[in-house]
Design an enzyme around this catalytic site. Structure first.
Site, PDB file in Angstrom:
ATOM      1  N   CYS A 135       0.833  -1.207   0.000  1.00 23.93           N
ATOM      2  CA  CYS A 135       0.000   0.000   0.000  1.00 23.93           C
ATOM      3  C   CYS A 135       0.862   1.249   0.000  1.00 23.93           C
ATOM      4  CB  CYS A 135      -0.929  -0.002   1.213  1.00 23.93           C
ATOM      5  SG  CYS A 135      -0.090  -0.076   2.803  1.00 23.93           S
ATOM      6  N   CYS A 136       0.204   2.372  -0.323  1.00 26.03           N
ATOM      7  CA  CYS A 136       0.874   3.676  -0.330  1.00 26.03           C
ATOM      8  C   CYS A 136       2.010   3.640  -1.359  1.00 26.03           C
ATOM      9  CB  CYS A 136       1.359   3.989   1.088  1.00 26.03           C
ATOM     10  SG  CYS A 136       1.879   5.705   1.353  1.00 26.03           S
ATOM     11  N   ILE A 137       3.236   3.928  -0.964  1.00 26.98           N
ATOM     12  CA  ILE A 137       4.370   3.964  -1.882  1.00 26.98           C
ATOM     13  C   ILE A 137       4.996   2.590  -2.092  1.00 26.98           C
ATOM     14  CG2 ILE A 137       6.051   4.478  -0.067  1.00 26.98           C
ATOM     15  CD1 ILE A 137       6.042   5.911  -3.675  1.00 26.98           C
ATOM     16  N   THR A 197      -3.122  -0.921  -2.892  1.00 31.69           N
ATOM     17  CA  THR A 197      -4.098   0.137  -2.617  1.00 31.69           C
ATOM     18  C   THR A 197      -3.342   1.415  -2.255  1.00 31.69           C
ATOM     19  OG1 THR A 197      -6.152   0.665  -1.434  1.00 31.69           O
ATOM     20  CG2 THR A 197      -4.387  -0.339  -0.143  1.00 31.69           C
TER      21      THR A 197
END
Length: 224
Positions: A135-137, A197
């Protein structure tokens, strides 16, 4: 059957380590699903230590494993000891630690590389056909280790809601297929068993990020 999940941390704190809210949400959702979790982090020096009040790096040095232990309540293992065969799935929360301690994305952008240790783990889970959630980066790690994989880091058009949209553009330029998804959505790359995500790549209320991470964990465990 109880699913065994390895979670990799990259420090403690959004600007130089793991995003704490993401890590906590991941742990809550895994706990609710009845998964057995073991946390790992590399035993290496952090790129730098950031004063989270000012957003500026200081002069002291810290260790990624020791900082990650703060999130893990002390129950953490050196990433070098992660045995892929002992787990059913892998999850890597985001935070700038991914871009600074697990890779050099923060300083090199599209010319980045990931650490040999993290590359070995991701490729190990991929070759074993075991699912991964990022998720995220952190999907940038998958993009480097699994060329041509499908990911989402949110949207590819920069605006107030999506301030990091350039990451999506760069991922596509480097050969990954990026899918625009809202914060409560995930993308499932069925071929590579990769679930991604956006989380805090989006300026969204924290409960929406929490819920989106819940969808990610649900989909990862379905593939396990």
């Amino acid at each position: 059957m109880v699913k065994r999940v390895a979670v990799i941390l990259s420090g403690c704190g959004v600007y130089d380590g793991t995003e704490v809210h993401e890590a906590s949400a991941v742990m809550v959702h895994l706990s609710r699903a009845g998964a057995k979790v073991q946390m790992f982090a590399p035993d290496i020096e952090m790129m730098h230590v950031v004063n989270h009040c000012e957003g500026q790096p200081g002069t002291d040095t810290r260790n990624v494993l020791q900082e990650s232990a703060r999130i893990a309540r002390g129950d953490i293992t050196d990433l070098a000891k992660l045995d892929v065969s002992a787990f059913d799935a892998l999850v890597i929360p985001g935070g700038f630690g991914v871009a600074k301690n697990l890779s050099d994305w923060a300083t090199k952008g599209k010319d980045y590389s990931i650490t040999p240790e993290i590359e070995k783990v991701i490729k190990g889970f991929h070759q074993a056909k075991k699912p991964m959630g990022m998720c995220c980066i952190s999907p940038v790690l998958a993009a480097k280790a699994i060329p041509g994989c499908e990911i989402t880091v949110g949207h590819d058009c920069e605006c107030e809601k999506w301030p990091y949209a350039q990451v999506a553009v760069t991922m596509a330029e480097l050969g990954s297929k990026h899918l625009n998804k809202n914060v409560g959505e995930v993308h499932v790359d069925s071929k590579n068993k990769l679930v991604t995500t956006s989380a805090f790549m989006c300026n969204a209320p924290i409960h929406e990020i929490f819920d989106g991470l819940g969808v990610m964990i649900k989909e990862v465990l379905k593939l396990a």
